[in-house]
Design a protein around this motif. Structure first.
Motif, PDB file in Angstrom:
ATOM      1  N   ASP A  93     -30.418  38.848   8.416  1.00  0.00           N
ATOM      2  CA  ASP A  93     -30.321  39.806   7.754  1.00  0.00           C
ATOM      3  C   ASP A  93     -29.697  41.238   8.478  1.00  0.00           C
ATOM      4  OD1 ASP A  93     -30.832  41.456   5.590  1.00  0.00           O
ATOM      5  OD2 ASP A  93     -32.271  42.460   5.983  1.00  0.00           O
ATOM      6  N   ALA A 148     -31.642  27.455   2.670  1.00  0.00           N
ATOM      7  CA  ALA A 148     -31.634  27.190   1.640  1.00  0.00           C
ATOM      8  C   ALA A 148     -31.233  26.076   1.449  1.00  0.00           C
ATOM      9  CB  ALA A 148     -30.670  28.182   1.701  1.00  0.00           C
ATOM     10  N   LEU A 156     -37.300  29.154   0.446  1.00  0.00           N
ATOM     11  CA  LEU A 156     -37.460  30.359  -0.906  1.00  0.00           C
ATOM     12  C   LEU A 156     -36.737  32.443  -0.016  1.00  0.00           C
ATOM     13  CD1 LEU A 156     -40.094  29.725  -3.193  1.00  0.00           C
ATOM     14  CD2 LEU A 156     -37.870  29.230  -3.788  1.00  0.00           C
ATOM     15  N   ARG A 157     -37.193  32.267   1.235  1.00  0.00           N
ATOM     16  CA  ARG A 157     -37.144  33.530   2.179  1.00  0.00           C
ATOM     17  C   ARG A 157     -35.312  33.349   1.863  1.00  0.00           C
ATOM     18  NH1 ARG A 157     -40.632  31.233   6.865  1.00  0.00           N
ATOM     19  NH2 ARG A 157     -39.970  29.629   5.552  1.00  0.00           N
ATOM     20  N   GLN A 171     -33.660  34.167  -0.700  1.00  0.00           N
ATOM     21  CA  GLN A 171     -33.384  35.737  -1.210  1.00  0.00           C
ATOM     22  C   GLN A 171     -32.334  36.440  -0.314  1.00  0.00           C
ATOM     23  OE1 GLN A 171     -35.244  37.107  -3.399  1.00  0.00           O
ATOM     24  NE2 GLN A 171     -34.111  38.740  -3.180  1.00  0.00           N
ATOM     25  N   SER A 198     -29.528  35.294  -0.931  1.00  0.00           N
ATOM     26  CA  SER A 198     -28.962  36.675  -2.373  1.00  0.00           C
ATOM     27  C   SER A 198     -28.522  37.623  -1.985  1.00  0.00           C
ATOM     28  CB  SER A 198     -29.758  36.526  -3.441  1.00  0.00           C
ATOM     29  OG  SER A 198     -29.278  36.829  -4.323  1.00  0.00           O
ATOM     30  N   ASP A 199     -29.736  38.513  -1.130  1.00  0.00           N
ATOM     31  CA  ASP A 199     -29.934  40.037  -0.747  1.00  0.00           C
ATOM     32  C   ASP A 199     -28.391  40.545  -0.267  1.00  0.00           C
ATOM     33  OD1 ASP A 199     -32.177  40.509  -1.810  1.00  0.00           O
ATOM     34  OD2 ASP A 199     -33.542  40.138  -0.415  1.00  0.00           O
ATOM     35  N   ARG A 217     -25.015  40.852  -2.980  1.00  0.00           N
ATOM     36  CA  ARG A 217     -25.206  41.692  -3.713  1.00  0.00           C
ATOM     37  C   ARG A 217     -25.188  42.867  -2.911  1.00  0.00           C
ATOM     38  NH1 ARG A 217     -28.849  39.573  -5.721  1.00  0.00           N
ATOM     39  NH2 ARG A 217     -30.821  39.765  -4.619  1.00  0.00           N
TER      40      ARG A 217
END
Length: 185
Positions: free
Chosen positions: A67, A110, A115-116, A119, A122-123, A126
């Motif tokens: 991230d 993934a 799920l982490r 997410q 996906s973030d 986005r």
């Protein structure tokens, strides 16, 4: 198993995250056991557990690194001297960079339905899409540009790709095609 011996001058926490990502990339989540990560990082299992108390903590650490790298990349896209689209497209080929390795490692998690990881990925997408939307002022065109970027990345990650980052003329032609998609004022 990572391809080369770990650099023991790199901080232990980073070596562990590097080893974990490498194991995920090369063999998937099943190969990335705590024992394998410790061995690949040249750290005792106790040393690993000192930095990451569990595999979940190791996953969280790797996803936090991913991230952070993606945040930095989004800012690079936003502030690129040649513009966001030019930067995005020219960097949408796999080069083995730390972001590439972390992204593929996150993708492997993934694929295992973590799920982490789903997410975080996906973030990230986005966030990148928002930067492109801000640049082109049209969500549909931004989505098309992102899909071109995604296709370049997947193609260069999984197959022998004719289009390489260092092939400036080919990249220029592709960016020219994308430029024709942009809405005109």
């Amino acid at each position: 198993m990572p391809k080369s011996a770990p650099d023991l001058t790199v901080p232990t926490r980073d070596r562990l995250l590097d080893a974990f990502a490498e194991l995920l990339v090369e063999g998937g989540e099943r190969s990335a056991t705590l024992d394998a990560v410790a061995a690949a990082a040249a750290v005792s299992k106790g040393g690993l557990l000192y930095h990451f108390a569990s595999k979940d903590a190791l996953i969280d650490g790797m996803l936090a690194r991913l991230d952070a790298l993606a945040n930095e990349d989004a800012e690079n896209i936003r502030t690129a001297p040649a513009g966001p689209i030019d930067y995005l497209i020219r960097t949408s080929v796999h080069t083995g960079s730390p972001l590439d390795r972390a992204y593929i490692a996150g993708s492997r998690l993934a694929q295992g339905r973590d799920l982490r990881a789903m997410q975080v990925l996906s973030d990230i997408r986005r966030r990148w899409l928002q930067v492109i939307e801000d640049a082109v002022h049209d969500p549909d065109t931004a989505q098309a540009i992102m899909l071109i970027s995604d296709g370049l990345y997947v193609n260069s990650s999984l197959a022998e790709n004719d289009l390489r980052a260092e092939d400036g003329a080919a990249m220029d032609r592709l960016i020219g095609v994308i430029d024709r998609l942009l809405p005109r004022p």
